[in-house]
Design a protein around this motif. Structure first.
Motif, PDB file in Angstrom:
ATOM      1  N   ILE A   1       0.843  -1.205   0.000  1.00 58.15           N
ATOM      2  CA  ILE A   1       0.000   0.000   0.000  1.00 58.15           C
ATOM      3  C   ILE A   1       0.874   1.251   0.000  1.00 58.15           C
ATOM      4  CG2 ILE A   1      -0.222   0.275   2.513  1.00 58.15           C
ATOM      5  CD1 ILE A   1      -3.267   0.723   1.978  1.00 58.15           C
TER       6      ILE A   1
ATOM      7  N   ASP B   1      -4.044  -2.141  -2.012  1.00 56.94           N
ATOM      8  CA  ASP B   1      -4.503  -2.300  -0.629  1.00 56.94           C
ATOM      9  C   ASP B   1      -4.917  -3.773  -0.523  1.00 56.94           C
ATOM     10  OD1 ASP B   1      -5.792  -2.339   1.783  1.00 56.94           O
ATOM     11  OD2 ASP B   1      -7.108  -0.640   1.361  1.00 56.94           O
TER      12      ASP B   1
ATOM     13  N   SER C   1      -6.858  -5.167  -3.627  1.00 57.01           N
ATOM     14  CA  SER C   1      -7.641  -4.213  -4.432  1.00 57.01           C
ATOM     15  C   SER C   1      -7.150  -4.089  -5.868  1.00 57.01           C
ATOM     16  CB  SER C   1      -7.622  -2.835  -3.749  1.00 57.01           C
ATOM     17  OG  SER C   1      -6.313  -2.284  -3.830  1.00 57.01           O
TER      18      SER C   1
END
Ligand SMILES: C[S@@+](CC[C@H](N)C(=O)[O-])C[C@H]1O[C@@H](n2cnc3c(N)ncnc32)[C@H](O)[C@@H]1O
Length: 286
Positions: free
Chosen positions: A150, A177, A180
């Motif tokens: 991240i 993330d 994601s």
């Protein structure tokens, strides 16, 4: 000139121990070694060590930084992991010796794999030390891997390390993330996620507390936030016979098992560290 070198080491020893650094002589030697790009043996066998003013100044500056609590790795920007040297910075967690167990365990488990093509995903790659070490160790396999993080600043260091080991074609880095920005399926998904309880961070030794990024330490109220988040979403990214391998913190073994069992996984392997703490767990789909 050899003259002056050991005086500097003597000075460093006194200076560091006055500021509470344990093993002050040893640390001074390491700082000097790294600054001069020399091996320890050379100090004792080479009577021609060149210690000009600039080098002396650089060593003194680094000694001063050490008295502020900055670890040697963060002063010199390098840290050993699995017998290789990796670039590090204030933006990545310093690779830890206990994380080497993750690499050892995966190596052991894949030893008798028949499938020689492995797709690997490293969640929270930091410096990239786990992914790169795995690639270098899994010599009998055709490995392709992705490291996600991240933190963009961590990914910059990981990229530097990929370049250093000439692995920019074999291993990819992505900002994500957790899942994601991850696509596809993997044979091995590994992670050394942040697992320190938020309230414990202030109690850590200052080398860790002040110089490892907060985001690489903070595991939420009970330290298990990342395991929960990952366990909820990981299934669709894992091949049928794929494995999940995690580093875990002290006292977290039972709780993490519960989290993964609840989400359809079974434990197939665990390993303790040198202090007898359950440190690495491996799961498969149930
Ligand atoms: C404990 S460090 C591990 C770094 C490296 N893998 C190692 O073992 O040295 C955890 C890493 O997870 C990253 N991280 C934290 N939260 C994340 C999230 N939600 N998604 C992706 N990465 C995350 C941090 O930036 C940090 O680099």
């Amino acid at each position: 000139m050899r003259d002056g070198f050991f005086e500097l080491i003597d000075f460093g020893e006194k200076f560091l121990s006055k500021h509470g650094v344990k093993m002050a002589r040893f640390e001074t030697m390491i700082l000097a070694e790294k600054t001069l790009n020399m091996q320890r043996l050379e100090f004792f066998t080479n009577s021609e060590i060149l210690l000009d003013r600039n080098k002396k100044k650089k060593i003194l500056k680094r000694l001063f930084k050490r008295t502020e609590g900055r670890p040697i790795s963060k002063i010199c920007g390098k840290k050993e992991f699995f017998s290789n040297e990796f670039f590090v910075s204030d933006n990545v967690l310093d690779p830890r010796p206990e994380s080497e167990i993750v690499v050892e365990v995966i190596k052991k488990i894949t030893d008798n794999y028949l499938n020689k093509n492995l797709r690997i995903l490293d969640l929270g790659t930091g410096s990239g030390c786990l992914l790169i070490s795995l690639f270098l160790e899994l010599k009998n396999f055709y490995v392709r891997g992705i490291g996600i993080d991240i933190s963009e600043s961590a990914l910059k260091i990981a990229k530097k390390n990929l370049k250093k080991f000439d692995l920019t074609k074999e291993l990819l880095l992505k900002k994500s993330d957790w899942f994601s920005n991850v696509h596809g399926k993997f044979d091995i998904i590994l992670s050394n996620p942040p697992y320190i309880e938020t309230s414990d961070i202030s109690k850590l030794q200052r080398e860790v507390r002040d110089y490892d990024p907060y985001i690489s330490l903070n595991g939420g109220v009970d330290g298990l936030r990342a395991y929960r988040e990952i366990s909820l979403r990981v299934k669709r990214f894992l091949n049928k016979d794929g494995i999940l391998c995690f580093e875990i913190g002290k006292g977290q073994y039972d709780l993490i098992n519960k989290i993964f069992y609840k989400n359809g996984f079974k434990l197939i392997y665990k390993e303790k560290d040198l202090q007898g703490i359950d440190r690495v767990v491996v799961y498969k789909l149930n």
